[in-house]
Design an enzyme around this catalytic site. Structure first.
Site, PDB file in Angstrom:
ATOM      1  N   ILE A  74      -8.622  -9.860 -10.562  1.00 16.82           N
ATOM      2  CA  ILE A  74      -9.201  -9.252 -11.876  1.00 16.82           C
ATOM      3  C   ILE A  74     -10.651  -9.335 -11.307  1.00 16.82           C
ATOM      4  O   ILE A  74     -11.357 -10.288 -10.986  1.00 16.82           O
ATOM      5  CB  ILE A  74      -8.781 -10.073 -12.925  1.00 16.82           C
ATOM      6  CG1 ILE A  74      -7.318 -10.027 -13.476  1.00 16.82           C
ATOM      7  CG2 ILE A  74      -9.474  -9.686 -14.089  1.00 16.82           C
ATOM      8  CD1 ILE A  74      -6.827 -10.452 -14.412  1.00 16.82           C
ATOM      9  N   GLY A  80       0.869  -1.162  -0.058  1.00 16.00           N
ATOM     10  CA  GLY A  80      -0.051   0.032   0.051  1.00 16.00           C
ATOM     11  C   GLY A  80       0.876   1.345   0.106  1.00 16.00           C
ATOM     12  O   GLY A  80       0.344   2.236   0.525  1.00 16.00           O
ATOM     13  N   GLU A 116       5.720   6.144  -9.263  1.00 12.66           N
ATOM     14  CA  GLU A 116       4.494   6.145  -9.009  1.00 12.66           C
ATOM     15  C   GLU A 116       3.595   6.825  -7.951  1.00 12.66           C
ATOM     16  O   GLU A 116       2.813   7.353  -8.256  1.00 12.66           O
ATOM     17  CB  GLU A 116       4.313   4.526  -8.588  1.00 12.66           C
ATOM     18  CG  GLU A 116       4.583   3.595  -9.957  1.00 12.66           C
ATOM     19  CD  GLU A 116       4.305   2.119  -9.283  1.00 12.66           C
ATOM     20  OE1 GLU A 116       3.399   1.768  -8.755  1.00 12.66           O
ATOM     21  OE2 GLU A 116       5.219   1.164  -9.552  1.00 12.66           O
ATOM     22  N   HIS A 131       0.306   0.726 -13.212  1.00 12.14           N
ATOM     23  CA  HIS A 131       0.823  -0.390 -13.728  1.00 12.14           C
ATOM     24  C   HIS A 131       2.452   0.136 -13.526  1.00 12.14           C
ATOM     25  O   HIS A 131       2.738   0.989 -14.126  1.00 12.14           O
ATOM     26  CB  HIS A 131       0.458  -0.891 -15.040  1.00 12.14           C
ATOM     27  CG  HIS A 131       1.015  -2.110 -15.422  1.00 12.14           C
ATOM     28  ND1 HIS A 131       0.536  -3.379 -15.121  1.00 12.14           N
ATOM     29  CD2 HIS A 131       1.913  -1.967 -16.509  1.00 12.14           C
ATOM     30  CE1 HIS A 131       1.118  -4.243 -15.678  1.00 12.14           C
ATOM     31  NE2 HIS A 131       2.134  -3.557 -16.639  1.00 12.14           N
TER      32      HIS A 131
HETATM   33  C1  GAR Z   1       3.064  -1.063  -7.546  1.00 12.72           C
HETATM   34  O1  GAR Z   1       4.445  -1.291  -8.217  1.00 12.72           O
HETATM   35  C2  GAR Z   1       1.904  -1.428  -8.544  1.00 12.72           C
HETATM   36  O2  GAR Z   1       2.293  -0.436  -9.842  1.00 12.72           O
HETATM   37  C3  GAR Z   1       1.854  -2.716  -8.833  1.00 12.72           C
HETATM   38  O3  GAR Z   1       1.967  -3.395  -7.606  1.00 12.72           O
HETATM   39  C4  GAR Z   1       3.018  -2.264  -6.850  1.00 12.72           C
HETATM   40  C5  GAR Z   1       1.924  -2.310  -5.387  1.00 12.72           C
HETATM   41  O4  GAR Z   1       2.686  -1.533  -4.477  1.00 12.72           O
HETATM   42  N1  GAR Z   1       0.881  -3.087  -9.614  1.00 12.72           N
HETATM   43  C6  GAR Z   1       0.673  -3.922 -10.504  1.00 12.72           C
HETATM   44  O5  GAR Z   1       1.522  -4.670 -10.907  1.00 12.72           O
HETATM   45  C7  GAR Z   1      -0.781  -4.158 -11.189  1.00 12.72           C
HETATM   46  N2  GAR Z   1      -0.427  -5.048 -12.341  1.00 12.72           N
HETATM   47  P1  GAR Z   1       2.047  -0.984  -3.334  1.00 12.72           P
HETATM   48  O6  GAR Z   1       1.095  -1.976  -2.593  1.00 12.72           O
HETATM   49  O7  GAR Z   1       3.378  -0.631  -2.534  1.00 12.72           O
HETATM   50  O8  GAR Z   1       1.473   0.315  -3.822  1.00 12.72           O
END
Ligand code: GAR
Length: 211
Positions: free
Chosen positions: A96, A16, A183, A113
């Site tokens: 999904i 998160g 991100e 992503h």
């Molecule tokens: C992030 O890098 C996000 O882009 C990726 O999972 C991670 C979550 O990190 N999402 C995907 O791969 C979706 N296809 P977080 O829980 O620390 O935000």
């Protein structure tokens, strides 16, 4: 009359850190919105702890309690609808959902992503799998993408992207770490554009209306 702020629902499965970036942006009034609910499909997602620290309501919906993906999607979607959510942010949500979700939130749901879509997306492309595929391909650049959710997997209209160079000595871990940092900047920005009504969507193209 005071306008009620946009209500955001965030879907999570893991650490998160993107949720944290969204929380920070809302708390600093960079994004005019409130986070109404954080929903996880994993009981032990650290994202739930993060939300709890700010007294943001959380909900763990266990997929094992539903006969199929459709029943799961309907419950999750209805929870969001009941709370008057106007934007759903998928933030590391590793499940999904069926078209029922998209029909209820048309161009009102975003996903982040960790690569430059339309490359390195689709089924099975999540988390480290994405970075490993990028390294295997020999690509010199990767990055991250925030896009609207449509009925495909990682195929919706692209809102914002940022490029991150791949270094010769990168591992999936080091690349993931550098991309994650970007991100955290990019996701709140996309949400801000949405909350400010700045996004103009024509087919697959999303323009930023800065007037
Ligand atoms: C992030 O890098 C996000 O882009 C990726 O999972 C991670 C979550 O990190 N999402 C995907 O791969 C979706 N296809 P977080 O829980 O620390 O935000």
């Amino acid at each position: 009359m005071k306008k009620t702020p946009l209500k955001i629902g965030v879907l999570v499965s893991g650490s998160g850190s993107n949720l944290q970036a969204i929380i920070d942006a809302v708390r600093r009034h960079k994004v005019k919105a409130e986070i109404s609910i954080v929903i996880s499909n994993k009981a032990d997602a650290y994202a739930l702890t993060r939300a709890g620290k700010y007294k943001i309501p959380t909900l763990y919906i266990d997929p094992k309690n539903y006969p199929d993906r459709e029943a799961y999607t309907r419950t999750l979607t209805d929870e969001l609808k009941q709370r008057g959510v106007g934007l759903v942010c998928l933030a590391g949500f590793m499940s999904i959902l069926t078209p029922y979700f998209v029909k209820n939130f048309p161009l009102q749901a975003m996903n982040i992503h960790p690569a430059l879509l339309p490359s390195f997306g689709g089924t099975g492309m999540y988390g480290h799998h994405v970075h490993e595929a990028v390294l295997r391909s020999g690509a010199k650049y990767s990055g991250c993408t925030v896009h609207f959710v449509d009925e495909g997997c990682d195929t919706g209209p692209i809102i914002v992207q940022e490029v991150v160079p791949v270094k010769d000595d990168d591992t999936a871990d080091s690349l993931a770490k550098r991309i994650l940092k970007i991100e955290h900047k990019l996701y709140p920005l996309a949400i801000k554009y949405f909350a400010d009504g700045k996004l103009h969507i024509v087919g697959k193209r999303v323009w930023l209306n800065n007037k």
